[in-house]
Design a protein around this motif. Structure first.
Motif, PDB file in Angstrom:
ATOM      1  N   CYS A 130       0.660   1.447  -1.737  1.00 47.97           N
ATOM      2  CA  CYS A 130       1.633   2.206  -0.961  1.00 47.97           C
ATOM      3  C   CYS A 130       2.848   2.521  -1.818  1.00 47.97           C
ATOM      4  O   CYS A 130       3.969   2.326  -1.408  1.00 47.97           O
TER       5      CYS A 130
ATOM      6  N   THR B  86       4.221   1.676   6.595  1.00 49.45           N
ATOM      7  CA  THR B  86       2.901   1.053   6.634  1.00 49.45           C
ATOM      8  C   THR B  86       2.937  -0.034   7.690  1.00 49.45           C
ATOM      9  O   THR B  86       3.798  -0.908   7.654  1.00 49.45           O
TER      10      THR B  86
ATOM     11  N   THR C 261      -0.840   3.734   6.761  1.00 54.65           N
ATOM     12  CA  THR C 261       0.361   4.308   6.167  1.00 54.65           C
ATOM     13  C   THR C 261       0.586   5.716   6.704  1.00 54.65           C
ATOM     14  O   THR C 261      -0.319   6.549   6.669  1.00 54.65           O
TER      15      THR C 261
ATOM     16  N   THR D  98      -3.411   7.093   2.255  1.00 53.88           N
ATOM     17  CA  THR D  98      -2.818   7.030   0.925  1.00 53.88           C
ATOM     18  C   THR D  98      -3.758   7.691  -0.074  1.00 53.88           C
ATOM     19  O   THR D  98      -4.965   7.812   0.165  1.00 53.88           O
TER      20      THR D  98
ATOM     21  N   GLN E 196       3.061   8.390  -2.775  1.00 50.20           N
ATOM     22  CA  GLN E 196       2.959   8.940  -1.415  1.00 50.20           C
ATOM     23  C   GLN E 196       3.695  10.273  -1.335  1.00 50.20           C
ATOM     24  O   GLN E 196       3.199  11.237  -0.762  1.00 50.20           O
TER      25      GLN E 196
END
Length: 152
Positions: free
Chosen positions: A16, A87, A92, A116, A21
């Motif tokens: 993450c 998350t 997420t 993700t 992202q």
């Protein structure tokens, strides 16, 4: 035990990574706007998450996108004004807020993605535009039926 927890924490952070992202979301937004400009709603539909596709029918999606494309016109430019990455329980969500300019007005857009990396997909697109909303297309009556009464 501490080594296992440390490895798990590093793996979770890597999975993450906020910059990854953001990069992934920005790429998907660029693709969305390109597909939108080309009226390639099939590409948008196919690239969206399962949750997105289950939230409305394909006909509803196509109608909305066609009306939105007619209303706002072609996407021209945008700038990010906010983001949120969350998350929770292994899911997420990445939310990107943009101030955008379209051919027929300006808009505030919020894109929400689920997942993700290569598994990131569109969950929601919210647009609030200054452009006038296009009226739905009205089907033309079949030839020879206009004004006729049933059973005549």
């Amino acid at each position: 035990m501490r080594k296992i927890l440390a490895v798990t924490a590093v793996a979770l952070l890597a999975a993450c990574n906020p910059m990854e992202q953001m990069d992934g979301a920005e790429t998907l937004i660029e693709e969305f706007h390109a597909d939108f400009n080309e009226s390639d709603f099939n590409a948008i539909w196919n690239g969206a998450s399962q949750e997105f596709r289950e939230s409305l029918t394909r006909a509803e999606f196509d109608d909305f996108m066609s009306r939105m494309r007619t209303s706002v016109g072609e996407y021209q430019d945008g700038s990010q004004v906010g983001f949120n990455i969350n998350t929770n329980n292994g899911t997420t969500l990445t939310e990107i807020t943009l101030d955008t300019t379209y051919e027929n007005g300006t808009a505030d857009e919020v894109f929400t993605f689920i997942g993700t990396g290569d598994d990131m997909a569109l969950l929601n697109w919210n647009i609030d535009s200054t452009a006038p909303w296009a009226e739905p297309e009205v089907a033309e009556p079949a030839p020879g039926t206009a004004g006729e009464k049933p059973g005549v």
